[in-house]
Scaffold this motif. Structure first.
Motif, PDB file in Angstrom:
ATOM      1  N   GLU A  93      46.930  18.901  33.707  1.00  0.00           N
ATOM      2  CA  GLU A  93      48.327  18.765  34.131  1.00  0.00           C
ATOM      3  C   GLU A  93      48.454  18.033  35.462  1.00  0.00           C
ATOM      4  O   GLU A  93      49.503  18.047  36.087  1.00  0.00           O
ATOM      5  CB  GLU A  93      48.984  20.153  34.228  1.00  0.00           C
ATOM      6  N   GLN A  94      47.375  17.390  35.899  1.00  0.00           N
ATOM      7  CA  GLN A  94      47.361  16.734  37.210  1.00  0.00           C
ATOM      8  C   GLN A  94      47.486  15.220  37.056  1.00  0.00           C
ATOM      9  O   GLN A  94      46.825  14.621  36.209  1.00  0.00           O
ATOM     10  CB  GLN A  94      46.058  17.077  37.928  1.00  0.00           C
ATOM     11  N   PHE A  95      48.342  14.616  37.894  1.00  0.00           N
ATOM     12  CA  PHE A  95      48.447  13.165  37.931  1.00  0.00           C
ATOM     13  C   PHE A  95      47.443  12.598  38.914  1.00  0.00           C
ATOM     14  O   PHE A  95      47.184  13.186  39.968  1.00  0.00           O
ATOM     15  CB  PHE A  95      49.852  12.716  38.349  1.00  0.00           C
ATOM     16  N   GLY A 108      48.476   2.393  37.749  1.00  0.00           N
ATOM     17  CA  GLY A 108      49.037   3.316  36.780  1.00  0.00           C
ATOM     18  C   GLY A 108      48.847   4.746  37.241  1.00  0.00           C
ATOM     19  O   GLY A 108      48.310   5.009  38.316  1.00  0.00           O
ATOM     20  N   MET A 109      49.314   5.649  36.397  1.00  0.00           N
ATOM     21  CA  MET A 109      49.194   7.078  36.671  1.00  0.00           C
ATOM     22  C   MET A 109      48.307   7.684  35.597  1.00  0.00           C
ATOM     23  O   MET A 109      48.685   7.734  34.428  1.00  0.00           O
ATOM     24  CB  MET A 109      50.572   7.743  36.645  1.00  0.00           C
ATOM     25  N   LEU A 157      38.497   7.548  32.290  1.00  0.00           N
ATOM     26  CA  LEU A 157      39.846   7.617  31.737  1.00  0.00           C
ATOM     27  C   LEU A 157      39.984   6.552  30.656  1.00  0.00           C
ATOM     28  O   LEU A 157      39.609   5.399  30.860  1.00  0.00           O
ATOM     29  CB  LEU A 157      40.906   7.376  32.810  1.00  0.00           C
ATOM     30  N   GLU A 158      40.535   6.952  29.534  1.00  0.00           N
ATOM     31  CA  GLU A 158      40.825   6.003  28.468  1.00  0.00           C
ATOM     32  C   GLU A 158      42.223   5.447  28.689  1.00  0.00           C
ATOM     33  O   GLU A 158      43.057   6.077  29.335  1.00  0.00           O
ATOM     34  CB  GLU A 158      40.731   6.702  27.109  1.00  0.00           C
ATOM     35  N   GLN A 159      42.470   4.270  28.142  1.00  0.00           N
ATOM     36  CA  GLN A 159      43.770   3.611  28.319  1.00  0.00           C
ATOM     37  C   GLN A 159      44.926   4.526  27.929  1.00  0.00           C
ATOM     38  O   GLN A 159      45.976   4.506  28.556  1.00  0.00           O
ATOM     39  CB  GLN A 159      43.835   2.320  27.512  1.00  0.00           C
ATOM     40  N   GLU A 160      44.734   5.363  26.902  1.00  0.00           N
ATOM     41  CA  GLU A 160      45.811   6.252  26.456  1.00  0.00           C
ATOM     42  C   GLU A 160      46.151   7.318  27.491  1.00  0.00           C
ATOM     43  O   GLU A 160      47.201   7.938  27.425  1.00  0.00           O
ATOM     44  CB  GLU A 160      45.437   6.961  25.143  1.00  0.00           C
ATOM     45  N   GLN A 161      45.240   7.570  28.430  1.00  0.00           N
ATOM     46  CA  GLN A 161      45.467   8.585  29.458  1.00  0.00           C
ATOM     47  C   GLN A 161      46.160   8.010  30.694  1.00  0.00           C
ATOM     48  O   GLN A 161      46.382   8.726  31.659  1.00  0.00           O
ATOM     49  CB  GLN A 161      44.135   9.207  29.882  1.00  0.00           C
TER      50      GLN A 161
END
Length: 167
Positions: A136-138, A130-131, A108-112
């Protein structure tokens, strides 16, 4: 875009509890074990399922469902124990975290990653880093060092059975 470290990517191990997907920084994960028998220890908090023998070391096992106020984990073929390193007061403690299943290692990149939600004052969300969002999944990203706090681990570490791991 990531010329100045802006697009930093972190790897997370994703796992499920009930129908929710959670993630831990892969740097905190030592290994994933198939669920085996756990030895119960008297007078432990309810979320502590007991201890396992990991290559001669006693490792406490936490039922993450109980820790998060869900129903107790029912053993299935996918039930596993994630062995993690938890930093408490400058010391590393090894714990096993029971999960319904392990999914994958995810980049995961920081923007995600969105900041942890602030849900009033009664609910403690300090342990949520964080989330993450994929499709479309958290994915709820956990700070394993904050899930367990001093008093809880003191009950585990200060019990009649020594649960510290010396390597």
């Amino acid at each position: 875009m990531d010329g100045e470290g802006m697009g930093e990517t972190t790897q997370y191990l994703t796992f499920t509890l009930d129908a929710e997907v959670f993630a831990l920084d892969i740097g905190k994960v030592r290994e994933v074990l198939d669920f085996s028998s756990v030895t119960k220890v008297p007078q432990m908090p309810e979320f502590m399922r007991g201890v396992i023998n990991l290559r001669g070391n006693v490792v406490p096992v936490v039922d993450m469902r109980l820790k998060f106020g869900m129903a107790v984990t029912e053993k299935t073929v996918n039930t596993c124990i994630i062995i993690v390193e938890v930093a408490i007061d400058g010391e590393i403690t090894i714990l096993g975290a029971m999960a319904d299943s392990v999914q994958e290692v995810l980049d995961l990149e920081q923007e995600q990653i969105e900041p942890a939600p602030r849900i009033g004052t009664k609910l403690n969300t300090d342990f949520i880093l964080g989330m993450g969002k994929r499709d479309e999944q958290f994915i709820i990203i956990l700070d394993v060092d904050r899930i367990f706090y001093g008093e809880e681990l003191a009950a585990v570490q200060g019990g009649e059975v020594s649960l510290s791991v010396n390597e």
